[in-house]
Design an enzyme around this catalytic site. Structure first.
Site, PDB file in Angstrom:
ATOM      1  CD  GLN A 126      -2.531   1.086   2.742  1.00  0.00           C
ATOM      2  OE1 GLN A 126      -1.971   0.861   3.877  1.00  0.00           O
ATOM      3  NE2 GLN A 126      -3.837   1.591   2.680  1.00  0.00           N
ATOM      4  N   GLY A 127       0.668   2.101  -1.088  1.00  0.00           N
ATOM      5  CA  GLY A 127       1.590   3.269  -1.093  1.00  0.00           C
ATOM      6  C   GLY A 127       0.390   4.665  -0.896  1.00  0.00           C
ATOM      7  CB  SER A 129       2.273   6.907   4.952  1.00  0.00           C
ATOM      8  OG  SER A 129       0.992   5.983   5.247  1.00  0.00           O
ATOM      9  CD  GLU A 244      -5.234  -0.060   6.143  1.00  0.00           C
ATOM     10  OE1 GLU A 244      -5.410   0.949   5.219  1.00  0.00           O
ATOM     11  OE2 GLU A 244      -3.933  -0.098   6.589  1.00  0.00           O
TER      12      GLU A 244
HETATM   13  C1  LIG Z   1       4.455  -0.716  10.917  1.00  0.00           C
HETATM   14  C2  LIG Z   1       3.633   0.120  10.226  1.00  0.00           C
HETATM   15  C3  LIG Z   1       3.454  -0.131   9.144  1.00  0.00           C
HETATM   16  C4  LIG Z   1       2.886   0.617   8.188  1.00  0.00           C
HETATM   17  N1  LIG Z   1       2.428   0.199   6.713  1.00  0.00           N
HETATM   18  C5  LIG Z   1       2.142   1.234   5.809  1.00  0.00           C
HETATM   19  C6  LIG Z   1       1.752   0.974   4.639  1.00  0.00           C
HETATM   20  O1  LIG Z   1       2.091  -0.607   4.078  1.00  0.00           O
HETATM   21  N2  LIG Z   1       1.305   1.684   3.543  1.00  0.00           N
HETATM   22  C7  LIG Z   1       1.183   2.954   3.972  1.00  0.00           C
HETATM   23  O2  LIG Z   1       0.574   3.570   3.264  1.00  0.00           O
HETATM   24  N3  LIG Z   1       1.160   3.398   5.310  1.00  0.00           N
HETATM   25  C8  LIG Z   1       1.695   2.519   6.213  1.00  0.00           C
HETATM   26  N4  LIG Z   1       2.090   2.881   7.637  1.00  0.00           N
HETATM   27  C9  LIG Z   1       1.875   4.399   7.851  1.00  0.00           C
HETATM   28  C10 LIG Z   1       0.726   4.758   8.958  1.00  0.00           C
HETATM   29  O3  LIG Z   1      -0.665   4.885   8.336  1.00  0.00           O
HETATM   30  C11 LIG Z   1       1.158   6.142   9.172  1.00  0.00           C
HETATM   31  O4  LIG Z   1       2.321   5.987  10.137  1.00  0.00           O
HETATM   32  C12 LIG Z   1       0.036   6.678  10.153  1.00  0.00           C
HETATM   33  O5  LIG Z   1      -0.889   7.012   9.393  1.00  0.00           O
HETATM   34  C13 LIG Z   1       0.636   7.853  10.813  1.00  0.00           C
HETATM   35  O6  LIG Z   1       1.316   8.895  10.101  1.00  0.00           O
HETATM   36  P1  LIG Z   1       2.810   9.191  10.412  1.00  0.00           P
HETATM   37  O7  LIG Z   1       3.519   8.058  10.831  1.00  0.00           O
HETATM   38  O8  LIG Z   1       3.049  10.292   8.930  1.00  0.00           O
HETATM   39  O9  LIG Z   1       2.732  10.246  11.646  1.00  0.00           O
HETATM   40  P2  LIG Z   1       2.296  11.757  11.771  1.00  0.00           P
HETATM   41  O10 LIG Z   1       1.204  12.117  10.895  1.00  0.00           O
HETATM   42  O11 LIG Z   1       3.643  12.489  11.778  1.00  0.00           O
HETATM   43  O12 LIG Z   1       1.652  11.983  13.125  1.00  0.00           O
HETATM   44  C14 LIG Z   1       2.684  11.447  14.228  1.00  0.00           C
HETATM   45  C15 LIG Z   1       2.321  12.028  15.522  1.00  0.00           C
HETATM   46  O13 LIG Z   1       2.295  13.650  15.611  1.00  0.00           O
HETATM   47  C16 LIG Z   1       1.011  14.296  15.557  1.00  0.00           C
HETATM   48  N5  LIG Z   1       0.989  15.491  14.806  1.00  0.00           N
HETATM   49  C17 LIG Z   1       0.981  15.162  13.318  1.00  0.00           C
HETATM   50  N6  LIG Z   1       0.690  16.436  12.871  1.00  0.00           N
HETATM   51  C18 LIG Z   1       0.203  17.353  13.922  1.00  0.00           C
HETATM   52  C19 LIG Z   1       0.231  18.700  13.676  1.00  0.00           C
HETATM   53  N7  LIG Z   1      -0.102  19.426  12.831  1.00  0.00           N
HETATM   54  N8  LIG Z   1       0.009  19.285  15.157  1.00  0.00           N
HETATM   55  C20 LIG Z   1       0.024  18.536  16.204  1.00  0.00           C
HETATM   56  N9  LIG Z   1       0.371  17.085  16.230  1.00  0.00           N
HETATM   57  C21 LIG Z   1       0.411  16.522  15.057  1.00  0.00           C
HETATM   58  C22 LIG Z   1      -0.109  13.099  15.509  1.00  0.00           C
HETATM   59  O14 LIG Z   1      -1.126  13.377  16.411  1.00  0.00           O
HETATM   60  C23 LIG Z   1       0.871  11.806  15.861  1.00  0.00           C
HETATM   61  O15 LIG Z   1       0.528  11.525  17.354  1.00  0.00           O
HETATM   62  C24 LIG Z   1       2.599   2.072   8.497  1.00  0.00           C
HETATM   63  C25 LIG Z   1       2.892   2.499   9.640  1.00  0.00           C
HETATM   64  C26 LIG Z   1       3.677   1.539  10.495  1.00  0.00           C
HETATM   65  C27 LIG Z   1       3.882   2.048  11.617  1.00  0.00           C
END
Ligand SMILES: Cc1cc2nc3c(=O)[nH]c(=O)nc-3n(C[C@H](O)[C@H](O)[C@H](O)COP(=O)(O)OP(=O)(O)OC[C@H]3O[C@@H](n4cnc5c(N)ncnc54)[C@H](O)[C@@H]3O)c2cc1C
Length: 432
Positions: A126-127, A129, A244
């Site tokens: 899944q692409g 993020s 999902e």
């Molecule tokens: C093991 C694993 C597998 C995954 N597999 C996939 C996959 O196959 N395909 C895919 O597409 N994605 C995948 N993901 C991604 C997952 O869906 C994202 O990690 C998730 O949606 C959170 O996004 P992020 O990591 O960018 O965190 P962020 O969006 O950076 O958020 C991190 C923290 O910061 C806080 N935050 C963010 N923005 C703000 C703001 N403006 N103000 C205040 N606080 C803020 C949030 O509340 C959160 O608590 C995977 C993630 C993990 C850990």
């Protein structure tokens, strides 16, 4: 009208149980890497060859064409048989890419992809993020420019689970550079062997390399691979997320129940620092009991959601409620187990078969982020489920768990019932 598992449902359960007893692999799944992917493909192929793949998928595309309830029965039996965990390298293909193609794809896309997925011939990733678009998916920037009958993609994706094993990817790109937020996105099937794709693994605290960064440098994808409309990708992505978050974790919801049973057994064996068995500690016993009650409620909600999906074709917003409940319950269970075993149990060398509880504990944190992190999504999930939750309450009575009238699940024939739960089996009970 009386509602309960039909004779066909019971017969299906009995056949499934017999087959699984004889066929669940008795050798452990390799923890990760290409051996794990090969194991998953082989197990999927075996289920397909013996007529057990895609229980509720349409038969014209290789599925069995049975009901959602029978699909749930199959997952229950997989969990009971301790079969290889279904969240493996086939997961994205089976649990959300395939269902999205089935719901929104063209006839050609369905005919090509769905049987391959069911046979274990094609693995997907899944692409969605990106480095700056995880919680805020609508801000993604990976660009797609239409050039004749191709879309040329440039950019990067983050946290792509199993990209290194995948044959295809559900890829979300911005095809209108001037578009704002969720407008101007496109959901496209990307063949992972297309020139210009570079995959860089990220090592996690689970000691594996299942997540990756994926870079796209002038990757040319046929326009015929678009699922839905060019520019209408947000709507297709929401369908993917509903699979999902809802049905995608059905196996996990059902397995939680089995896992609580194993934790209760463990509590009867391990000793706390003061020498008492963990189950003799009132606090631990009480928390385990409460978690068990929650898992029973989750199973009931799963059945209600399945009944709804059978009617509507796509899961409703209750998937969000279940994703939240499963995530928090899973974490609560892992916390109790951690306390029972003592936190030094986290000294883990990555062998998930030798240290299943540690793996489970670490996975509970992954699970609270993947598919939308718990904190952000709690808000979104709660918002999206609010209309569905109006009156949709499952509550405890002396007689067991009940739903109120508005939440009564209806079967295909429109008949309704409430749940009865006995000895861990959830069944429908007559309302009139
Ligand atoms: C093991 C694993 C597998 C995954 N597999 C996939 C996959 O196959 N395909 C895919 O597409 N994605 C995948 N993901 C991604 C997952 O869906 C994202 O990690 C998730 O949606 C959170 O996004 P992020 O990591 O960018 O965190 P962020 O969006 O950076 O958020 C991190 C923290 O910061 C806080 N935050 C963010 N923005 C703000 C703001 N403006 N103000 C205040 N606080 C803020 C949030 O509340 C959160 O608590 C995977 C993630 C993990 C850990």
């Amino acid at each position: 009208m009386d509602l309960y598992y039909s004779d066909a449902d019971r017969e299906f359960r009995s056949r499934a149980r017999t087959w699984l007893k004889a066929n669940v692999p008795d050798w452990p799944r390799p923890a990760h890497g290409s051996e794990a992917a090969a194991f998953d493909r082989e197990w999927q192929r075996k289920m397909y060859d013996h007529g057990w793949a895609g229980v509720a998928w349409p038969s014209e595309y290789g599925g069995l064409g049975l009901s959602g309830l029978q699909q749930v029965i199959w997952y229950e039996e997989l969990a009971r048989a301790n079969a290889p965990h279904y969240i493996n390298t086939t997961y994205i293909a089976l649990m959300h890419a395939g269902p999205t193609v089935a719901a929104r794809g063209t006839e050609e896309q369905k005919k090509f992809h769905l049987p391959r997925i069911l046979r274990g011939d094609s693995l997907w990733c899944q692409g969605f993020s990106e480095p700056n678009a995880g919680s805020d998916l609508a801000s993604l920037k990976t660009r797609g420019v239409v050039e004749g009958d191709h879309i040329v993609v440039n950019g990067a994706k983050m946290w792509t689970t199993d990209a290194q094993h995948a044959d295809y990817q559900e890829l979300l790109i911005r095809t209108d550079p001037d578009s704002l937020r969720h407008k101007g996105l496109t959901w496209i099937i990307c063949d992972m062997r297309t020139p210009g794709i570079d995959i860089k693994p990220i090592r996690t605290m689970l000691h594996d390399e299942h997540v990756n960064m994926v870079f796209y440098d002038d990757v040319r994808i046929p326009v015929s691979n678009v699922v839905g409309e060019i520019g209408g990708g947000w709507s297709t992505a929401l369908a993917t997320l509903s699979f999902e978050r809802g049905l995608g974790f059905i196996g996990d919801q059902l397995e939680l129940y089995e896992r609580v049973g194993r934790a209760i057994d463990l509590a009867g064996k391990v000793r706390l620092e003061d020498g008492r068995r963990a189950i003799e500690d009132d606090g631990i016993a009480q928390r385990l009991a409460s978690i068990k009650a929650d898992t029973i409620a989750i199973r009931s909600m799963t059945l209600a959601d399945i009944a709804e999906t059978d009617r509507a074709g796509v899961p409703g917003p209750k998937g969000s409620m279940m994703k939240l409940m499963v995530t928090t319950t899973h974490k609560a269970l892992s916390e109790v187990v951690g306390e029972m075993l003592g936190w030094s149990f986290l000294e883990f060398d990555g062998d998930r078969t030798a240290y299943p509880w540690v793996y489970d504990y670490l996975w509970s944190w992954v699970f609270s982020i993947s598919g939308g992190n718990e904190r952000d999504s709690a808000r979104d999930h709660r918002r999206s489920l609010a209309p569905a939750a109006q009156g949709a309450v499952i509550y405890r009575t002396a007689q067991g768990l009940r739903t109120n009238a508005a939440a009564i699940p209806r079967r295909g024939d429109g008949s309704a019932g409430i749940f009865r739960i006995e000895n861990g089996e959830t069944d429908f009970e007559s309302t009139r």
